[in-house]
Design a protein around this motif. Sequence first.
Motif, short mmCIF file in Angstrom:
data_model
loop_
_atom_site.label_atom_id
_atom_site.label_comp_id
_atom_site.label_asym_id
_atom_site.label_seq_id
_atom_site.Cartn_x
_atom_site.Cartn_y
_atom_site.Cartn_z
N SER A 15 0.85 -1.19 0.00
CA SER A 15 0.00 0.00 0.00
C SER A 15 0.89 1.24 0.00
O SER A 15 1.47 1.61 1.01
CB SER A 15 -0.91 0.01 1.22
OG SER A 15 -0.14 0.01 2.39
N SER A 16 1.01 1.84 -1.15
CA SER A 16 1.80 3.06 -1.25
C SER A 16 0.94 4.12 -1.93
O SER A 16 0.34 3.89 -2.97
CB SER A 16 3.07 2.81 -2.06
OG SER A 16 2.75 2.37 -3.34
N ASP A 17 0.85 5.27 -1.30
CA ASP A 17 0.06 6.36 -1.85
C ASP A 17 0.88 7.11 -2.89
O ASP A 17 2.11 7.12 -2.87
CB ASP A 17 -0.36 7.33 -0.75
CG ASP A 17 -1.31 6.69 0.26
OD1 ASP A 17 -1.93 5.68 -0.11
OD2 ASP A 17 -1.39 7.20 1.38
N ILE A 18 0.22 7.74 -3.80
CA ILE A 18 0.86 8.52 -4.85
C ILE A 18 0.55 9.99 -4.61
O ILE A 18 -0.61 10.38 -4.51
CB ILE A 18 0.36 8.09 -6.24
CG1 ILE A 18 0.67 6.60 -6.48
CG2 ILE A 18 0.98 8.95 -7.32
CD1 ILE A 18 0.00 6.05 -7.72
N LEU A 29 -3.40 10.01 -4.36
CA LEU A 29 -4.13 8.86 -4.92
C LEU A 29 -3.79 7.62 -4.11
O LEU A 29 -2.62 7.29 -3.94
CB LEU A 29 -3.74 8.64 -6.38
CG LEU A 29 -4.03 9.79 -7.34
CD1 LEU A 29 -3.47 9.48 -8.70
CD2 LEU A 29 -5.52 10.03 -7.43
N ALA A 30 -4.79 6.95 -3.62
CA ALA A 30 -4.59 5.69 -2.89
C ALA A 30 -4.98 4.54 -3.82
O ALA A 30 -6.14 4.44 -4.24
CB ALA A 30 -5.44 5.67 -1.64
N PRO A 31 -4.02 3.71 -4.20
CA PRO A 31 -4.33 2.62 -5.13
C PRO A 31 -5.24 1.57 -4.49
O PRO A 31 -5.32 1.45 -3.28
CB PRO A 31 -2.96 2.03 -5.47
CG PRO A 31 -2.10 2.39 -4.32
CD PRO A 31 -2.62 3.69 -3.79
N GLU A 32 -5.92 0.85 -5.35
CA GLU A 32 -6.80 -0.22 -4.88
C GLU A 32 -5.97 -1.36 -4.31
O GLU A 32 -4.79 -1.51 -4.60
CB GLU A 32 -7.64 -0.74 -6.04
CG GLU A 32 -8.59 0.28 -6.61
CD GLU A 32 -9.36 -0.27 -7.79
OE1 GLU A 32 -9.23 -1.46 -8.08
OE2 GLU A 32 -10.07 0.50 -8.42
#
Length: 65
Positions: A15-18, A29-32
């Motif tokens: 879980s890595s935010d962009i 952006l928080a990936p699925e």
Amino acid sequence: MSVQLQANDIFNTSSSDILMHSGNRLTILAPESRRSFGMTIRYKFNATRSKYKGTGAGDSQKNRM
């Protein structure tokens, strides 16, 4: 018969935010979740080999020559 099991990121550790900066604007952006499970079952019908051995084909032509 063959069975194949698949599991990707089962503990949800990827879980890595962009962060995107554009002037005075900040977008996060928080990936699925990439957590996934899968199972594949394969079964072959009529898997027996052919009993044809290839003997005798063309013997009359070989003897003629």
